[in-house]
Design an enzyme around this catalytic site. Structure first.
Site, PDB file in Angstrom:
ATOM      1  N   HIS A 282       3.318   0.841  12.718  1.00 54.24           N
ATOM      2  CA  HIS A 282       3.579   0.712  11.280  1.00 54.24           C
ATOM      3  C   HIS A 282       2.310   0.941  10.450  1.00 54.24           C
ATOM      4  O   HIS A 282       2.318   1.638   9.434  1.00 54.24           O
ATOM      5  CB  HIS A 282       4.143  -0.695  11.012  1.00 54.24           C
ATOM      6  CG  HIS A 282       4.734  -0.875   9.653  1.00 54.24           C
ATOM      7  ND1 HIS A 282       5.923  -0.291   9.284  1.00 54.24           N
ATOM      8  CD2 HIS A 282       4.307  -1.574   8.584  1.00 54.24           C
ATOM      9  CE1 HIS A 282       6.194  -0.625   8.038  1.00 54.24           C
ATOM     10  NE2 HIS A 282       5.235  -1.396   7.581  1.00 54.24           N
TER      11      HIS A 282
ATOM     12  N   ALA B 236       0.818  -1.212   0.000  1.00 52.31           N
ATOM     13  CA  ALA B 236       0.000   0.000   0.000  1.00 52.31           C
ATOM     14  C   ALA B 236       0.856   1.269   0.000  1.00 52.31           C
ATOM     15  O   ALA B 236       0.466   2.290  -0.560  1.00 52.31           O
ATOM     16  CB  ALA B 236      -0.924  -0.006   1.208  1.00 52.31           C
ATOM     17  N   PHE B 237       2.018   1.203   0.623  1.00 48.26           N
ATOM     18  CA  PHE B 237       2.877   2.383   0.683  1.00 48.26           C
ATOM     19  C   PHE B 237       3.312   2.810  -0.724  1.00 48.26           C
ATOM     20  O   PHE B 237       3.481   4.007  -0.997  1.00 48.26           O
ATOM     21  CB  PHE B 237       4.113   2.073   1.549  1.00 48.26           C
ATOM     22  CG  PHE B 237       4.947   3.279   1.857  1.00 48.26           C
ATOM     23  CD1 PHE B 237       4.537   4.178   2.833  1.00 48.26           C
ATOM     24  CD2 PHE B 237       6.133   3.519   1.184  1.00 48.26           C
ATOM     25  CE1 PHE B 237       5.303   5.311   3.120  1.00 48.26           C
ATOM     26  CE2 PHE B 237       6.900   4.637   1.463  1.00 48.26           C
ATOM     27  CZ  PHE B 237       6.488   5.542   2.434  1.00 48.26           C
TER      28      PHE B 237
END
Ligand code: INI
Length: 158
Positions: A91, A59-60
């Site tokens: 996180h 997703a990052f």
């Protein structure tokens, strides 16, 4: 009485081009989101040739991939799909936050619809509920929002 002009998207077939950017993390959930998104586009008359699937690591990374897809000018809308599931550390907050922020930034910077189909959930159970079981399929919902936005933005140009 004078009628009021209303501009809105239609759910009738359109010839928009759609990119679906999918994160690889939590694949057992995300593949169901992808199935839901593709299925709903096809059922609304989108041609297979007008759908491109692009896979990102997690997703990052999704916002950068979406940004490249937007800057290519090949697509009328982009559907972002992924699943960020809370663990025992902060996180989750960083990954989910950066993904969400990045996607809205790309949408406004490039003036292109970016549908948000990234689950941000507390548990695997919540993720399963939202990927085709009791709370629907967020991939399908995101695809429908992209579909409507393509039609709406065209209607606003007319
Ligand atoms: N990426 C996800 O898509 N979902 C997650 O739940 C997740 N968690 O929990 O860590 C996740 N992390 C990876 C991240 O998106 C990047 O790919 C990685 O940090 C490398 O940049």
């Amino acid at each position: 009485m004078k009628s009021i002009e209303t501009i809105e998207g239609k759910m009738t077939p359109n010839d928009g081009k759609y990119a679906i950017v999918v994160g690889r993390w939590n694949a057992f959930v995300v593949e169901s989101l992808l199935e839901g998104a593709v299925d709903s586009l096809l059922r609304h008359g989108v041609d297979e040739d007008n759908i491109t699937i692009i896979r990102a690591p997690g997703a990052f990374e999704i916002p950068l991939v979406v940004q490249r897809a937007a800057s290519s000018e090949k697509y009328d809308a982009i559907i972002a799909l992924g699943a960020v599931i809370r663990g025992g550390t902060p996180h989750f907050e960083y990954v989910a936050g950066e993904c969400t922020k990045g996607l809205s930034q790309v949408s406004l910077d490039f003036s292109i619809p970016v549908a948000f189909g990234v689950l941000t959930v507390d548990s695997i159970e919540q993720a399963i509920e939202r990927s085709g079981t009791k709370a629907g399929n967020k991939g399908e919902e995101a695809a429908m929002s992209a579909f409507e936005m393509v039609s709406l933005l065209k209607a606003m140009e007319a």
